[in-house]
Write a protein that holds these residues in place. Sequence first.
Motif, PDB file in Angstrom:
ATOM      1  N   SER A   1       0.828  -1.212   0.000  1.00 48.65           N
ATOM      2  CA  SER A   1       0.000   0.000   0.000  1.00 48.65           C
ATOM      3  C   SER A   1       0.864   1.264   0.000  1.00 48.65           C
ATOM      4  O   SER A   1       0.513   2.257  -0.649  1.00 48.65           O
ATOM      5  N   LEU A   2       2.000   1.233   0.674  1.00 49.15           N
ATOM      6  CA  LEU A   2       2.916   2.371   0.677  1.00 49.15           C
ATOM      7  C   LEU A   2       3.509   2.576  -0.716  1.00 49.15           C
ATOM      8  O   LEU A   2       3.551   3.705  -1.220  1.00 49.15           O
ATOM      9  N   ARG A   3       3.957   1.497  -1.335  1.00 48.45           N
ATOM     10  CA  ARG A   3       4.534   1.602  -2.680  1.00 48.45           C
ATOM     11  C   ARG A   3       3.503   2.125  -3.680  1.00 48.45           C
ATOM     12  O   ARG A   3       3.822   2.962  -4.525  1.00 48.45           O
ATOM     13  N   LYS A   4       2.271   1.662  -3.570  1.00 47.48           N
ATOM     14  CA  LYS A   4       1.219   2.148  -4.473  1.00 47.48           C
ATOM     15  C   LYS A   4       0.942   3.629  -4.260  1.00 47.48           C
ATOM     16  O   LYS A   4       0.794   4.388  -5.218  1.00 47.48           O
ATOM     17  N   ARG A   5       0.873   4.047  -3.010  1.00 47.25           N
ATOM     18  CA  ARG A   5       0.600   5.460  -2.726  1.00 47.25           C
ATOM     19  C   ARG A   5       1.734   6.340  -3.244  1.00 47.25           C
ATOM     20  O   ARG A   5       1.499   7.388  -3.837  1.00 47.25           O
ATOM     21  N   LEU A   6       2.978   5.926  -3.040  1.00 46.09           N
ATOM     22  CA  LEU A   6       4.119   6.695  -3.535  1.00 46.09           C
ATOM     23  C   LEU A   6       4.151   6.707  -5.064  1.00 46.09           C
ATOM     24  O   LEU A   6       4.485   7.729  -5.673  1.00 46.09           O
ATOM     25  N   SER A   7       3.776   5.604  -5.684  1.00 45.59           N
ATOM     26  CA  SER A   7       3.731   5.551  -7.147  1.00 45.59           C
ATOM     27  C   SER A   7       2.630   6.456  -7.701  1.00 45.59           C
ATOM     28  O   SER A   7       2.839   7.160  -8.699  1.00 45.59           O
ATOM     29  N   ARG A   8       1.469   6.460  -7.053  1.00 46.24           N
ATOM     30  CA  ARG A   8       0.391   7.362  -7.486  1.00 46.24           C
ATOM     31  C   ARG A   8       0.785   8.820  -7.300  1.00 46.24           C
ATOM     32  O   ARG A   8       0.473   9.670  -8.142  1.00 46.24           O
ATOM     33  N   HIS A   9       1.475   9.096  -6.210  1.00 44.94           N
ATOM     34  CA  HIS A   9       1.950  10.461  -5.968  1.00 44.94           C
ATOM     35  C   HIS A   9       2.941  10.876  -7.065  1.00 44.94           C
ATOM     36  O   HIS A   9       2.871  11.992  -7.580  1.00 44.94           O
ATOM     37  N   ARG A  10       3.818   9.976  -7.424  1.00 43.03           N
ATOM     38  CA  ARG A  10       4.779  10.279  -8.492  1.00 43.03           C
ATOM     39  C   ARG A  10       4.060  10.526  -9.815  1.00 43.03           C
ATOM     40  O   ARG A  10       4.424  11.434 -10.568  1.00 43.03           O
ATOM     41  N   MET A  11       3.042   9.734 -10.103  1.00 44.67           N
ATOM     42  CA  MET A  11       2.271   9.936 -11.343  1.00 44.67           C
ATOM     43  C   MET A  11       1.576  11.298 -11.326  1.00 44.67           C
ATOM     44  O   MET A  11       1.514  11.976 -12.358  1.00 44.67           O
TER      45      MET A  11
END
Length: 178
Positions: free
Chosen positions: A139-149
């Motif tokens: 969930s952390l990796r997904k949130r950081l990836s969405r933030h980067r997008m």
Amino acid sequence: MCRVEWKVLISEVIDLRSFSNLWYWIALAVTWSQASHWVIGIPFDMVLRARRFGGEAETELEQFTRLCVNRVLYIAQTAGLGLTAIGSAIYTTLALLGFYYAVEICQALFLIIFPLGLVALLTLRTARRIAQDGDSGESLRKRLSRHRMAIQGVGVVSIFVTVMWGMIQNINISVLPH
């Protein structure tokens, strides 16, 4: 003996206008490259390494994220109001000087700095959500990836607007002396 005026020589050799200067476009590209690489202060390669290898890399990401999130939230709590006031004054000054008084360097700076303010707001929102939800692992990796997008989306729009405005400025400015 020929007398050389340095100001004239420099302005003829180096184009001092922002939108026709190669260094401005390099600075714009580097700015958005760095903005999308450092997500909440975390280098994105840590996220990719945690996704690939897990284990210790995952633990390092979670610990480093906790430090960065706490740092962002602390800055927002202690200096948020002051930073907002100073940022608003800078944006207003650059916008007025740039677009009302037609100072090209202020236009150029505004077109770089204003979208970075949006990135700062996105960063604060993501940091609050990570702290609130206690994200870890996938969930952390997904949130950081969405933030980067989201940062990359702001960057694409910003670069597009800057390129269009820069082209308009370069077309409108005469190359022939008056």
